[in-house]
Write an enzyme that holds these catalytic residues in place. Structure first.
Site, PDB file in Angstrom:
ATOM      1  N   ASP A 217       0.843  -1.192   0.000  1.00 21.63           N
ATOM      2  CA  ASP A 217       0.000   0.000   0.000  1.00 21.63           C
ATOM      3  C   ASP A 217       0.883   1.248   0.000  1.00 21.63           C
ATOM      4  OD1 ASP A 217      -3.009   0.600   0.368  1.00 21.63           O
ATOM      5  OD2 ASP A 217      -2.058   1.993   1.753  1.00 21.63           O
ATOM      6  N   ASP A 260      -4.170   2.848  -4.879  1.00 20.15           N
ATOM      7  CA  ASP A 260      -2.800   2.934  -4.354  1.00 20.15           C
ATOM      8  C   ASP A 260      -2.357   1.585  -3.791  1.00 20.15           C
ATOM      9  OD1 ASP A 260      -4.439   2.847  -2.173  1.00 20.15           O
ATOM     10  OD2 ASP A 260      -3.638   4.637  -1.179  1.00 20.15           O
TER      11      ASP A 260
END
Length: 343
Positions: A217, A260
């Protein structure tokens, strides 16, 4: 065909939703994977379906390339074309309905039981006059679908067909590439990641071997977007993708699975420490200095590791473990930030 369209035209709210979907598709450009996921989700929402699937015909198999609802956890599933309603739809190019999977001789009954469906309707997806796949509605009840549902499904399949033409108007191979890769980074997308993870788990189990999965992430994409704009944010995503690919081994799969979010499949490793070593190499590579149009951007990622068989052998179990580990890493990093700034 006109009957289905007239059935849909009697419902202005549905037409408005389909026009909205068309507008959202336009914004997605040539990101065919994202378009397929969007249309599948909308097809389910606008009908009586409990789930929806977009399957592409690849060789002798039908592959789940977008899923929603009841079928959501089955992304990447591969079934034989022969003996399935989807395969028959590809072969005939006709809309097909199944009122009860338990008694319909055209369906793969065992596959239907695995999914938990009793009735379905499938419509062909055509690209350059060739049927390349199907869009399918499913439900756990017998005879769940109306003529209106069939009409909505047909309209949604036309949106997909138009998107396929714009994304890959010449090459069949190009169509597969667009459907399975992220448009911004060229990495495998969520659908291809699930497909490869299913295959990697199967191969590891057969060889009585191990497998690592990383959930990655980006830590500060929102900050970059807010401070420097979305062009800088896109550049940060692309650069992070390239750096992750550089740190990976040839046998690994690096995929972009969300805005993301990235994921990595690590086949052929012997121990959790090997996965952890690869994780550290990735983090080190990503956080090297980077500037976009003269502005230094802070690229950082949080990574969670899952190791098979220790953490489980099911796809959802491994991904949940990697997800939990990633959030634990992120929390530790945030707790450490004040100390780091004091020094």
């Amino acid at each position: 065909m006109s009957t289905f369209h007239h059935a849909s035209l009697q419902d202005p709210a549905t037409l408005i939703e389909i026009v909205r979907a068309q507008s959202e598709i336009a914004k997605l450009g040539t990101d065919l994977g994202a378009i397929m996921a969007l249309v599948t989700e909308r097809a389910q929402r606008l009908t009586c379906a409990t789930g929806a699937v977009l399957e592409l015909a690849e060789g002798e198999e039908m592959v789940y390339r977008a899923t929603s609802g009841l079928t959501d956890s089955l992304l990447g599933l591969r079934l034989a074309r022969q003996g399935s309603l989807s395969g028959l739809c590809v072969q005939t190019g006709a809309i097909l309905r199944c009122e009860d999977a338990e008694i319909d001789p055209r369906v793969d009954r065992e596959a239907c039981r695995r999914v938990g469906l009793r009735s379905m309707v499938v419509t062909p997806l055509k690209h350059l006059d060739t049927t390349v796949g199907v869009l399918k509605l499913v439900a756990p009840e017998v005879d769940a679908f109306t003529e209106r549902d069939v009409g909505v499904l047909e309209l949604m399949s036309e949106l997909i067909a138009a998107a396929m033409f714009h994304a890959a108007n010449a090459e069949r191979d190009q169509l597969y590439l667009r459907a399975t890769h992220d448009a911004l980074t060229d990495l495998p997308n969520r659908a291809l990641f699930y497909d490869r993870l299913r295959q990697s788990i199967h191969l590891a189990q057969r060889a009585q071997g191990a497998l690592g999965v990383l959930n990655v992430d980006m830590d500060n994409l929102k900050t970059i977007n807010d401070r420097y704009g979305h062009r800088a944010g896109d550049a940060a995503i692309r650069e992070t993708a390239q750096r992750m690919s550089r740190s990976a081994r040839r046998s690994d799969t690096v995929a972009r699975v969300g805005g993301d979010e990235f994921a990595v499949i690590l086949p052929g490793i012997d121990a959790r420490d090997d996965a952890q070593t690869q994780c550290e190499r990735l983090v080190e590579e990503v956080q090297q200095p980077y500037a976009f149009e003269g502005q230094p951007l802070d690229l950082r990622v949080s990574v969670g590791v899952a190791f098979m068989p220790e953490d489980g052998t099911e796809i959802t179990t491994l991904l949940d473990q990697a997800d939990r580990a990633m959030y634990a890493t992120k929390r530790l990093r945030k707790q450490a930030l004040p100390t780091a700034t004091e020094h």
